[in-house]
Design a protein around this motif. Structure first.
Motif, short mmCIF file in Angstrom:
data_model
loop_
_atom_site.label_atom_id
_atom_site.label_comp_id
_atom_site.label_asym_id
_atom_site.label_seq_id
_atom_site.Cartn_x
_atom_site.Cartn_y
_atom_site.Cartn_z
N ARG A 1 25.42 -7.74 20.13
CA ARG A 1 25.96 -6.43 19.78
C ARG A 1 24.86 -5.37 19.88
O ARG A 1 23.76 -5.68 20.34
CB ARG A 1 26.55 -6.45 18.37
CG ARG A 1 25.56 -6.87 17.30
CD ARG A 1 26.28 -6.98 15.96
NE ARG A 1 25.37 -7.36 14.90
CZ ARG A 1 25.74 -7.58 13.65
NH1 ARG A 1 27.00 -7.47 13.31
NH2 ARG A 1 24.86 -7.90 12.72
N THR B 1 21.77 -3.27 19.38
CA THR B 1 20.51 -3.55 18.68
C THR B 1 19.60 -2.33 18.63
O THR B 1 18.60 -2.34 17.92
CB THR B 1 19.72 -4.66 19.41
OG1 THR B 1 19.42 -4.19 20.74
CG2 THR B 1 20.49 -5.97 19.49
N SER C 1 26.11 -6.36 38.35
CA SER C 1 26.69 -5.15 37.76
C SER C 1 27.76 -5.51 36.72
O SER C 1 27.87 -4.84 35.68
CB SER C 1 27.29 -4.29 38.87
OG SER C 1 28.03 -3.24 38.32
N HIS D 1 26.04 -6.52 33.58
CA HIS D 1 25.54 -5.32 32.90
C HIS D 1 26.69 -4.61 32.17
O HIS D 1 26.58 -4.21 31.02
CB HIS D 1 24.92 -4.41 33.98
CG HIS D 1 24.09 -3.28 33.46
ND1 HIS D 1 23.27 -2.53 34.26
CD2 HIS D 1 23.96 -2.73 32.22
CE1 HIS D 1 22.65 -1.61 33.56
NE2 HIS D 1 23.07 -1.69 32.31
#
Ligand code: FAD
Length: 448
Positions: free
Chosen positions: A160, A162, A249, A252
Motif C-alpha cells: 500500500r 508508503t 507498464s 507499474h
C-alpha cells in the motif's frame, strides 16, 4: 470467439475489459482465500536485506517512513511448519534434492500427465544456487536454509502507500523502463545499466512511451467495452517488444492502483481510497489500464496452464489435512481462471521475424529488472516489487518454457509458485479497485 491474429495475442473479439471484470468477480474470492488463509501462500522467504543495489549507490534513498518498514518473522517457532528450515531439510531426499543445473539439463523429460514432482512437490526443493537456470526469467530468490533470507507474512505486510517516491523511486522506474531497450548495441546511451548519472527517461523508454501513446489513441478506450487486443497497428515494434513493455507498464500501473486504493491521508492519519490519486495516475492514462488488464489476462493464462500440474503437488505442510485444504483452494483458483478460455495465445510469440532471436534478450532484460529491485530503498516496496517480478518471471517461464509438444514442465520452486499466485492476487485486487474507482468517479460526476 473472435480470431487470434498474429498481431494480437489476445483475441480482440472475445476479451474486453468487462469480460475480465466479470471473470474477476469469480476469481477474486478464490485467490483471496488462497493467499490469505493458507500458510503456504501467505508467507514468503526472500533475501530482503542481504543484497545491495548493484547499479548505483543509493545511500540517500533510504525510506525512513514507518510505512516502509517490513515486519519479519524472526523466531523460528513463529514460522509456519510449511516454511520451517527443519521441514525443508526433512524433505531433502533423492526426489526432492535440487538436481543442479547440469543434472537438470540431463534429466529425462517428464511425462505430460504428472505432478511437478512425484510425491514430494518441487516446492520442497532446497535451492542452493543463486544462478539462473537457462529457463529462468528472474534471478532466483535463494530459499536455502543457510541463506540470508527473511521470512515474512504477506498478510501482515500489505502492499500500500508508503510515501516512498522522489528521485530514488524515479531512478528505479527509469532503469526498469530502460530494460525495454532491445538490441542495446544500437542504443549506446542506454546500453547496460551504467546510467546512474541520468535521472531522466532514456531514449529507449521514450520510444516505448511513444508507441504506447499511439496505441492509446488508436484504441479510443471506453474502459468497459474496449478490447485488450490492439497494438496491431503500431509500426516498427515487434510483438515481443510490445509484450515486454506492456508487462512492465502493467506492473507499474498495478502498483500505482494499490497506492491509490490503500492511501494514507497524512492529515487525518486514516487509510482511505484516494480518488484524485487514481484520476491522476491511472484514469487519465488509458494505456496504463490497458496494460494492467493485459497482465491480468497473461497471468490468468499462466495459472490455467500450470493448474493441472498442481493437482498432485505436495505443499510441504507436514500436515496432510492442511495440504489437502491448500490443494482444494489452489484448484478453486484454477477452475475460476479456466472460465475464460483463449485469453492469451503465447504460442504466437518468439515465432516469426526477429522473434526467435529475441527470446534470450527478453529473458536477460527481465533478469535485469529482477536485479534492479535491489535498488528499491523502501523495504515494503522492495518486498512486493521482488515478489511481483518473481511472479512475472514464473509466469513467463510457464508460458514460454513449457513445451506443450514434449510435455516438459519447467521446475518451479516454492517461492516462484507463491509469487505467481500472490501476483495474481495483486492483479485481481487492482482490477477490482479500478472497477470501484470508476464507479466512484461516475458518482462524483453525476453529483456535479
Ligand atoms: P511514478 O509512479 O514514480 O512514475 C514515474 C514516471 O513513470 C511517471 O512520471 C510517468 O511518466 C511514468 N509512468 C507512471 N506510470 C506508468 C505506467 N503504468 N506505464 C508507463 N509509464 C508510467 N510506493 C508506495 O507508496 N507503495 C509501494 O508499495 C511502492 N512500491 C514500489 C515498487 C517499486 C518497484 C518502485 C520502483 C516504486 C514503488 N513505490 C511504491 C513508489 C511509487 O511507485 C512511485 O514511484 C511514487 O509514488 C511516486 O509516484 P509518481 O507519481 O511520481 O510517478
Amino acid at each position: 470467439p473472435g480470431q487470434i491474429t498474429p498481431g494480437s495475442i489476445i483475441s480482440d473479439a472475445c476479451v474486453t475489459y468487462s469480460n475480465l471484470e466479470e471473470l474477476n468477480t469469480r476469481v477474486k474470492p478464490t485467490i483471496d482465500d488462497l493467499i490469505r488463509n493458507t500458510d503456504f501462500f501467505s508467507h514468503y522467504r526472500l533475501p530482503l536485506y542481504s543484497k545491495t543495489c548493484p547499479f548505483w549507490n543509493d545511500d540517500n534513498g533510504i525510506c525512513g517512513n514507518y510505512a516502509c518498514a517490513v515486519s519479519t518473522i524472526d523466531d523460528e517457532k513463529d514460522i509456519p511448519l510449511a516454511w520451517r528450515a527443519d521441514e525443508l531439510s526433512k524433505l531433502q531426499g533423492p526426489k526432492a534434492e535440487h538436481p543442479g543445473k547440469k543434472a537438470q539439463k540431463e534429466r529425462p523429460q517428464r511425462p505430460l500427465q504428472g505432478s511437478l514432482g512425484e510425491d514430494v512437490g518441487e516446492s520442497c526443493v532446497v535451492e542452493y544456487d543463486d544462478e539462473c537456470d537457462e529457463r529462468d526469467y528472474c534471478v532466483p530468490e535463494d530459499e536455502s536454509a543457510g541463506a540470508k533470507g527473511v521470512y515474512v507474512s504477506l498478510v501482515q505486510n500489505p502492499e500500500r502507500f508508503t510515501g516512498y517516491g522522489g528521485e530514488s523511486a524515479k531512478m528505479v522506474w527509469d532503469a526498469i523502463y530502460r530494460e525495454n531497450c532491445f538490441n542495446k548495441a544500437s542504443f549506446p546511451e542506454s546500453a547496460g545499466l551504467g546510467m546512474s548519472s541520468s535521472n531522466s527517461m532514456g531514449p529507449a523508454a521514450q520510444d516505448f512511451r511513444a508507441v504506447l501513446q499511439n496505441v492509446g489513441r488508436q484504441q479510443a478506450l471506453t474502459q468497459t467495452e474496449s478490447s485488450l487486443a490492439p497494438m496491431t497497428t503500431v509500426e516498427d515494434e515487434c510483438l515481443e517488444k510490445r509484450v515486454f513493455f506492456r508487462v512492465v507498464s502493467g506492473m507499474h500501473a498495478s502498483i500505482s492502483t494499490h497506492i491509490c486504493w490503500d492511501y494514507l491521508n497524512q492529515t487525518s492519519g486514516e487509510w482511505q481510497h484516494n480518488l484524485q490519486c487514481y484520476e491522476d495516475r491511472i484514469h487519465t492514462h488509458p494505456e496504463r489500464i490497458s496494460n494492467l488488464y493485459f497482465n491480468y489476462a497473461l497471468i490468468t493464462r499462466a495459472i490455467s496452464k500450470i493448474g493441472p500440474y498442481l493437482e498432485d503437488y505436495t505443499f510441504c505442510t507436514g500436515d496432510p489435512s492442511q495440504d489437502n485444504a491448500t490443494k482444494a483452494k489452489v484448484a478453486a483458483v484454477v477452475q475460476a481462471a479456466l472460465k475464460q478460455p483463449e485469453i492469451f495465445d503465447e504460442s504466437l510469440m518468439f515465432k516469426n521475424g526477429e522473434g526467435p532471436s529475441l527470446k534470450q534478450e527478453f529473458k536477460d532484460n527481465f533478469r535485469n529488472i529482477s536485479r534492479i529491485m535491489d535498488c528499491v530503498s523502501c523495504d515494503k516496496c522492495r518486498l512486493w516489487g521482488k515478489l511481483q517480478v518473481n511472479g512475472y518471471g514464473s509466469a513467463l517461464k510457464v508460458l514460454f518454457e513449457f513445451d506443450n509438444q514434449s510435455g516438459e514442465i519447467p521446475v518451479l520452486s516454492r517461492t516462484e509458485l507463491v509469487a505467481l499466485f500472490n501476483l495474481y492476487g495483486r492483479l485481481s485486487s487492482s482490477v477490482n479497485a479500478i472497477t470501484k474507482f470508476r464507479e466512484m468517479l461516475e458518482a462524483k460526476t453525476a453529483a456535479e
